[in-house]
Design a protein around this motif. Structure first.
Motif, PDB file in Angstrom:
ATOM      1  N   ARG A   1      32.877  38.222 -27.317  1.00 14.36           N
ATOM      2  CA  ARG A   1      32.460  36.963 -27.585  1.00 14.36           C
ATOM      3  C   ARG A   1      32.322  36.914 -29.182  1.00 14.36           C
ATOM      4  N   ALA A   2      32.105  38.059 -29.452  1.00 15.71           N
ATOM      5  CA  ALA A   2      31.937  38.151 -31.294  1.00 15.71           C
ATOM      6  C   ALA A   2      33.313  37.917 -31.553  1.00 15.71           C
ATOM      7  N   LEU A   3      34.307  38.579 -31.348  1.00 14.19           N
ATOM      8  CA  LEU A   3      35.628  38.477 -31.787  1.00 14.19           C
ATOM      9  C   LEU A   3      35.959  37.291 -31.687  1.00 14.19           C
ATOM     10  N   THR A   4      35.967  36.325 -30.424  1.00 14.62           N
ATOM     11  CA  THR A   4      36.160  35.140 -30.346  1.00 14.62           C
ATOM     12  C   THR A   4      35.757  34.026 -31.515  1.00 14.62           C
ATOM     13  N   ALA A   5      34.620  34.415 -31.964  1.00 17.08           N
ATOM     14  CA  ALA A   5      33.894  33.563 -32.881  1.00 17.08           C
ATOM     15  C   ALA A   5      34.445  33.702 -34.072  1.00 17.08           C
ATOM     16  N   VAL A   6      34.672  34.935 -34.234  1.00 14.30           N
ATOM     17  CA  VAL A   6      34.942  35.505 -35.852  1.00 14.30           C
ATOM     18  C   VAL A   6      36.497  35.139 -36.004  1.00 14.30           C
ATOM     19  N   ARG A   7      37.239  35.316 -34.946  1.00 15.28           N
ATOM     20  CA  ARG A   7      38.741  34.809 -35.021  1.00 15.28           C
ATOM     21  C   ARG A   7      38.783  33.615 -35.438  1.00 15.28           C
ATOM     22  N   ALA A   8      38.096  32.534 -34.549  1.00 17.00           N
ATOM     23  CA  ALA A   8      38.192  30.941 -34.803  1.00 17.00           C
ATOM     24  C   ALA A   8      37.865  30.738 -36.129  1.00 17.00           C
ATOM     25  N   LEU A   9      36.970  31.597 -36.801  1.00 19.93           N
ATOM     26  CA  LEU A   9      36.713  30.939 -38.322  1.00 19.93           C
ATOM     27  C   LEU A   9      37.694  31.826 -39.122  1.00 19.93           C
ATOM     28  N   ALA A  10      38.152  32.728 -38.859  1.00 20.88           N
ATOM     29  CA  ALA A  10      38.805  33.657 -39.899  1.00 20.88           C
ATOM     30  C   ALA A  10      40.353  33.193 -40.050  1.00 20.88           C
ATOM     31  N   GLU A  11      40.957  33.071 -38.934  1.00 26.46           N
ATOM     32  CA  GLU A  11      42.384  32.985 -38.832  1.00 26.46           C
ATOM     33  C   GLU A  11      42.924  31.570 -39.328  1.00 26.46           C
ATOM     34  N   PRO A  12      42.341  30.300 -39.314  1.00 30.43           N
ATOM     35  CA  PRO A  12      42.870  29.313 -39.971  1.00 30.43           C
ATOM     36  C   PRO A  12      42.974  29.319 -41.570  1.00 30.43           C
TER      37      PRO A  12
END
Length: 225
Positions: free
Chosen positions: A134-145
């Motif tokens: 769950r943490a990975l999903t949130a962090v990737r959503a914010l970091a990748e763009p």
């Protein structure tokens, strides 16, 4: 457009237009590929490693190696598009790899030396996503763009023992670092994550955080997620 006599057919991907169904298939397959990339460097389940994500008509196939070295067996799990959300797919695979068999002999075949198993997601209860996922999903959503941006928004994170994820972000205007506590939801809301920059700096939201030297102010967003 036709092909003149003696000319080779056009290479895949060079046609002028793509059929709508192909486009939908490719979007779904690309989404699954992105979702499962993380597991290339880890395990889907005990003794189970991801080997690949393969496109198929109306479906995606996930290659998994079960076991170690010479005793390992390769499986190819076929999941129809739309039968399960991309986010829940790892939990579906964990349930299949660690639970009882939920397919019949007519669902089994062989492709490229792998045992092909056509899954019926409606018969399977997916395992819940662990906190790290769950943490990975949130962090990737914010970091990748903003991976290539000169002014990235997300600059750090910390998984808390109280079921919270602390995000360290840059303020929209000014120096320093802000902290934001969000709950590790079972299915993180992409809309709320996209709105995070404005939510963090809502009037009255930020408070001092004397126990955390890594941020200047801290926002509690547990009521918004």
């Amino acid at each position: 457009m036709g092909v003149a006599p003696g000319e080779p057919p056009p290479a895949p991907g060079t046609q002028d237009h793509e059929a709508p169904q192909d486009q939908e298939d490719h979007e779904e397959q690309a989404s699954v590929t992105r979702r499962l990339l993380y597991f290339l460097n880890g395990r889907l389940a005990p003794r189970c490693r991801l080997r690949g994500v393969l496109p198929a008509p109306g479906a995606v196939r996930v290659a998994v190696r079960v076991g170690k070295r010479k005793d390992a067996v390769d499986f190819l799990y076929e999941i129809p598009h739309g039968a399960v959300s991309t986010y829940a797919l790892p939990g579906l695979l964990r349930a299949v790899l660690t639970g009882r068999r939920l397919h019949s002999s007519s669902d089994v075949g062989e492709v490229m030396g792998m045992t092909l198993i056509r899954l019926h997601p409606e018969r399977i209860v997916a395992d819940p996503e662990p906190a790290a996922g769950r943490a990975l999903t949130a962090v990737r959503a914010l970091a990748e763009p903003a991976a290539d941006a000169e002014d990235p928004f997300l600059v750090g994170f910390l998984m808390r023992d109280d079921g919270l994820l602390r995000l360290y972000v840059r303020p929209t205007d000014g120096p320093g670092v802000l902290g934001a506590d969000v709950p590790l939801a079972e299915s993180p809301s992409t809309a709320l994550l996209a709105a995070l920059p404005s939510l963090v700096e809502e009037p009255g939201r930020l408070r001092p955080s004397p126990d955390d030297p890594h941020c200047d102010l801290l926002a509690d967003l547990t009521d918004r997620f």
